[in-house]
Scaffold this motif. Sequence first.
Motif, PDB file in Angstrom:
ATOM      1  N   ASN A 534       0.627  -1.341   0.329  1.00 23.71           N
ATOM      2  CA  ASN A 534      -0.215  -0.179  -0.245  1.00 23.71           C
ATOM      3  C   ASN A 534       0.565   1.255   0.087  1.00 23.71           C
ATOM      4  O   ASN A 534       1.700   1.295   1.020  1.00 23.71           O
ATOM      5  CB  ASN A 534      -0.847  -0.008   1.192  1.00 23.71           C
ATOM      6  N   ALA A 535       1.463   2.213  -0.919  1.00 18.90           N
ATOM      7  CA  ALA A 535       1.805   3.144  -0.880  1.00 18.90           C
ATOM      8  C   ALA A 535       0.912   4.183   0.029  1.00 18.90           C
ATOM      9  O   ALA A 535      -0.330   4.217  -0.541  1.00 18.90           O
ATOM     10  CB  ALA A 535       1.652   3.907  -2.550  1.00 18.90           C
ATOM     11  N   ASP A 536       1.657   5.405   0.618  1.00 19.53           N
ATOM     12  CA  ASP A 536       0.541   5.712   1.441  1.00 19.53           C
ATOM     13  C   ASP A 536      -0.241   7.150   0.659  1.00 19.53           C
ATOM     14  O   ASP A 536      -1.584   7.063   0.686  1.00 19.53           O
ATOM     15  CB  ASP A 536       1.715   6.555   2.018  1.00 19.53           C
ATOM     16  N   LYS A 537       0.399   7.510  -0.026  1.00 22.42           N
ATOM     17  CA  LYS A 537      -0.620   8.361  -0.856  1.00 22.42           C
ATOM     18  C   LYS A 537       0.533   8.533  -2.361  1.00 22.42           C
ATOM     19  O   LYS A 537       1.568   8.883  -2.106  1.00 22.42           O
ATOM     20  CB  LYS A 537      -0.607   9.928  -0.137  1.00 22.42           C
ATOM     21  N   THR A 538      -1.036   8.634  -3.140  1.00 19.14           N
ATOM     22  CA  THR A 538      -0.145   9.011  -4.879  1.00 19.14           C
ATOM     23  C   THR A 538      -1.305   9.754  -5.586  1.00 19.14           C
ATOM     24  O   THR A 538      -3.003  10.136  -5.138  1.00 19.14           O
ATOM     25  CB  THR A 538      -0.417   7.769  -5.272  1.00 19.14           C
ATOM     26  N   ILE A 539      -1.017  10.407  -6.218  1.00 15.80           N
ATOM     27  CA  ILE A 539      -1.393  11.476  -6.916  1.00 15.80           C
ATOM     28  C   ILE A 539      -1.563  10.898  -8.963  1.00 15.80           C
ATOM     29  O   ILE A 539      -0.446  10.791  -9.292  1.00 15.80           O
ATOM     30  CB  ILE A 539      -1.449  12.939  -7.174  1.00 15.80           C
ATOM     31  N   HIS A 540      -2.619  10.881  -9.645  1.00 17.12           N
ATOM     32  CA  HIS A 540      -3.180  10.284  -9.986  1.00 17.12           C
ATOM     33  C   HIS A 540      -3.681  11.499 -11.482  1.00 17.12           C
ATOM     34  O   HIS A 540      -5.040  11.923 -11.110  1.00 17.12           O
ATOM     35  CB  HIS A 540      -3.854   9.315 -10.535  1.00 17.12           C
ATOM     36  N   ARG A 541      -3.277  11.994 -12.250  1.00 18.97           N
ATOM     37  CA  ARG A 541      -4.403  13.099 -12.836  1.00 18.97           C
ATOM     38  C   ARG A 541      -3.307  12.408 -14.712  1.00 18.97           C
ATOM     39  O   ARG A 541      -2.789  12.225 -14.688  1.00 18.97           O
ATOM     40  CB  ARG A 541      -3.575  14.303 -12.200  1.00 18.97           C
ATOM     41  N   GLY A 542      -4.598  13.372 -15.291  1.00 20.47           N
ATOM     42  CA  GLY A 542      -4.149  12.868 -16.684  1.00 20.47           C
ATOM     43  C   GLY A 542      -5.738  14.017 -17.437  1.00 20.47           C
ATOM     44  O   GLY A 542      -6.589  14.512 -17.196  1.00 20.47           O
ATOM     45  N   VAL A 543      -5.377  13.487 -19.256  1.00 21.26           N
ATOM     46  CA  VAL A 543      -6.358  13.946 -19.579  1.00 21.26           C
ATOM     47  C   VAL A 543      -6.852  12.482 -21.273  1.00 21.26           C
ATOM     48  O   VAL A 543      -5.736  11.466 -21.139  1.00 21.26           O
ATOM     49  CB  VAL A 543      -5.546  14.997 -20.721  1.00 21.26           C
ATOM     50  N   GLU A 544      -7.856  12.620 -20.757  1.00 25.45           N
ATOM     51  CA  GLU A 544      -8.539  11.400 -22.075  1.00 25.45           C
ATOM     52  C   GLU A 544      -9.514  12.539 -22.624  1.00 25.45           C
ATOM     53  O   GLU A 544     -10.014  13.513 -23.071  1.00 25.45           O
ATOM     54  CB  GLU A 544      -9.313  10.224 -21.188  1.00 25.45           C
ATOM     55  N   PHE A 545      -8.722  11.706 -24.471  1.00 21.20           N
ATOM     56  CA  PHE A 545      -9.107  13.026 -25.815  1.00 21.20           C
ATOM     57  C   PHE A 545      -9.234  11.898 -26.938  1.00 21.20           C
ATOM     58  O   PHE A 545      -8.818  11.171 -26.852  1.00 21.20           O
ATOM     59  CB  PHE A 545      -7.900  14.212 -25.512  1.00 21.20           C
ATOM     60  N   GLY A 546     -10.080  12.260 -27.200  1.00 20.60           N
ATOM     61  CA  GLY A 546     -10.743  11.422 -28.303  1.00 20.60           C
ATOM     62  C   GLY A 546     -11.333  12.151 -29.514  1.00 20.60           C
ATOM     63  O   GLY A 546     -11.840  13.173 -29.760  1.00 20.60           O
ATOM     64  N   LEU A 547     -10.797  12.216 -30.601  1.00 22.34           N
ATOM     65  CA  LEU A 547     -11.339  12.716 -31.492  1.00 22.34           C
ATOM     66  C   LEU A 547     -11.164  12.770 -33.268  1.00 22.34           C
ATOM     67  O   LEU A 547     -10.398  11.714 -33.232  1.00 22.34           O
ATOM     68  CB  LEU A 547      -9.946  14.019 -32.071  1.00 22.34           C
ATOM     69  N   THR A 548     -12.162  13.087 -33.713  1.00 19.79           N
ATOM     70  CA  THR A 548     -12.326  12.191 -35.043  1.00 19.79           C
ATOM     71  C   THR A 548     -12.956  13.711 -36.271  1.00 19.79           C
ATOM     72  O   THR A 548     -13.647  14.417 -35.775  1.00 19.79           O
ATOM     73  CB  THR A 548     -13.193  11.387 -35.681  1.00 19.79           C
ATOM     74  N   ALA A 549     -12.014  14.038 -36.835  1.00 24.89           N
ATOM     75  CA  ALA A 549     -11.976  15.069 -37.848  1.00 24.89           C
ATOM     76  C   ALA A 549     -12.750  14.267 -39.414  1.00 24.89           C
ATOM     77  O   ALA A 549     -11.431  13.795 -39.720  1.00 24.89           O
ATOM     78  CB  ALA A 549     -10.950  16.074 -37.979  1.00 24.89           C
TER      79      ALA A 549
END
Length: 690
Positions: A534-549
């Motif tokens: 068990n890690a004491d504290k962690t941070i997950h942050r990010g971007v999820e990006f889907g695109l169709t042109a």
Amino acid sequence: MKKTRICLAILAAMPYLAQADHEGTVHLDEVKVVAKKNKASLTQPDIETAKENLSKTAGGTTVVNMETVREGRTSNMQDTLGMAAGVLAQSRFGAEETRLSIRGSGLQRTFHGRGLKLMQDGMPTNLADGGFDFPAIDPMATDYIEIYRGANALQYGSSNLGGSINFISRTGYNAPALEVRSEGGSYGYYRLGVSTGGVKDDVDYFVTASKYGTSSFRDNAQQSADRLTGNVGIKISEKVETRFYFGYTNNDSQLPSALTKSQLKTDPKLSTVTGGPLAGQGINERDINVTRVANKTTILFDQSKLELGAFYSRKSLFHPIIDLFVFGNDTLGVIDQQSNDYGLSARWIKEGELFGLKNEFVAGMTPTYGRTDAKNFRNVNATRGAKINDFDQKASNFEAYAEDRLSLDEQWTVIAGLQYTRSKRDSKDQMITSSGDQSFNQTYHQTSPKLGVLYQLQPHVQLFANVSRSFEPPSFGELNVAVARTLKAQKGTTFEVGSRGNSEYVDWDVALYYARLKDELLALGTVASPTTINADKTIHRGVEFGLTARLPYSLQWRSSLLINDFKLDGDSLYGSNRLPGLQRSLLRSELMYRGSELLENFYFGPTIEWSPQRYNIDFAETVYADNYFIWGLKAGQKVNQHWSWFVEGRNLANQKYAATTGVAGKWDGTTALYYPGDGRTAYLGVTWTY
């Protein structure tokens, strides 16, 4: 984060961009459902209904249309989910086994799967302890896939960080009377499938049988699978339908070893499992046999719907692997398990009014139970030697949930939800050795709330935001006598904002998230000496990006971008180092020419996969996997209503790269941690439909 600011700017600009057909995006066009006898299933909504339902979610959701996936090879979860917004799917060695993660869920699990709730037709396919295997799901049998990222899956009872993936089967209402599909290509790859479906009065049916095999790009990595999947639906009345599901999978997989970076660059086909200190243990394998039956019944009332379900699955696992001392006198050797899992589900959906406002309420529960006869034997040339361990493992879960959607007006909707989970893990040692009694019995429970808001900015543009709690107890894959009494369930709080929609030239699906986790389940060591902490504290942050042109000259550009920033938060040993084992960013994209009148239903264009930064594969940040760029070409055509074909080349520059890796605390300078991706390959497929 510079990348985050850029993505926020993109998010702000989205409502003013233009429309195309992005399969990972929920279209917001108005859907009118007209009830007609024997024209639709009550238990299996069609894809347009699914898109409409997902558009009610104040968070990241995705629908994958399998018709688009079938424009190329359909060998593994990377083929199926690789272009879905927010999903990381990386085949370990070209095989069906895949590292599958959303928002860093189970990010360091290099075997089986964890951190997601996988479902088939709304019912869990995970084992009761939370682990899952990939071969049990046949892409030939799937109509479309629903993806609920993070707490957006609460309406199915999921409370983990990653969310849920729901594979929806074909039925007699949407399957052709007869379809034959054949794929073949490099390194002995083949996939053959035959399916049939139809409707007779108030009964519909769908059945598919498929056979898969490959000698694989790497040595000691042969794969094969036989599957039989289907369902039968009975309309008892215009408002009541019951459907019976069945599935059988027999999958045999050889497992090549990890390599050092030097071996990866000089001979990525190499596998060292049969030589050196492992001589006499044969080739590592994971052979799985799964039988699954289920039932789902839908009952319609005037303003509500009740869904009742039940399932049973039996799994056999034969798994010769490294035979070394791991925990005192414990060894892995040959893992031999027989599992029986079953469960119930009940889900009630009511539409009406609350305080004079439009309201929709969802409530349900999913109790599941599993029992595994888990034995270990000495590995004698990949056969069972002397028995060294024998455990009776029991896992049970009770999930209850409720979610309410209140429309304040035509633009604003508030969504509030609550989920309760209680899980037990009981392992009884039936062969006490000099190591002592290794039995344990642990219980984990938590209540997880969620609050979100959905704003209809324009008829085809939505903005959303939510905050939620997550909870995930360990599976038996993390638990052993050394940690069972101290290992805690993973908990966290996630904040999310995003947008989805379509205009004239572009479709988009974008979400930014920030999660603070407590007691995250992280792996240390290698296959030979696995340890979960068990890690004491962690941070997950990010971007999820889907695109169709949709571009001029009949061009269509589809892209899926992931940006992952996962870190420890003030760890006593590793400070705020990055969590190892996952690409910092990953872009998958294709630019297809979609034929004009002269070349109707023809497509052709390049495909790319780009990981632009190196990323650490140990917590100490001393060893890294290199960045890579691979490209290919794809072409195909639906010639007429009966015939279609595709041809596809991958990694045409024959780039040597790590598709996935193992992880370590601090690399010792010698341990092999790299799993090479496939080299240059080519595939051809033909489908005949009657």
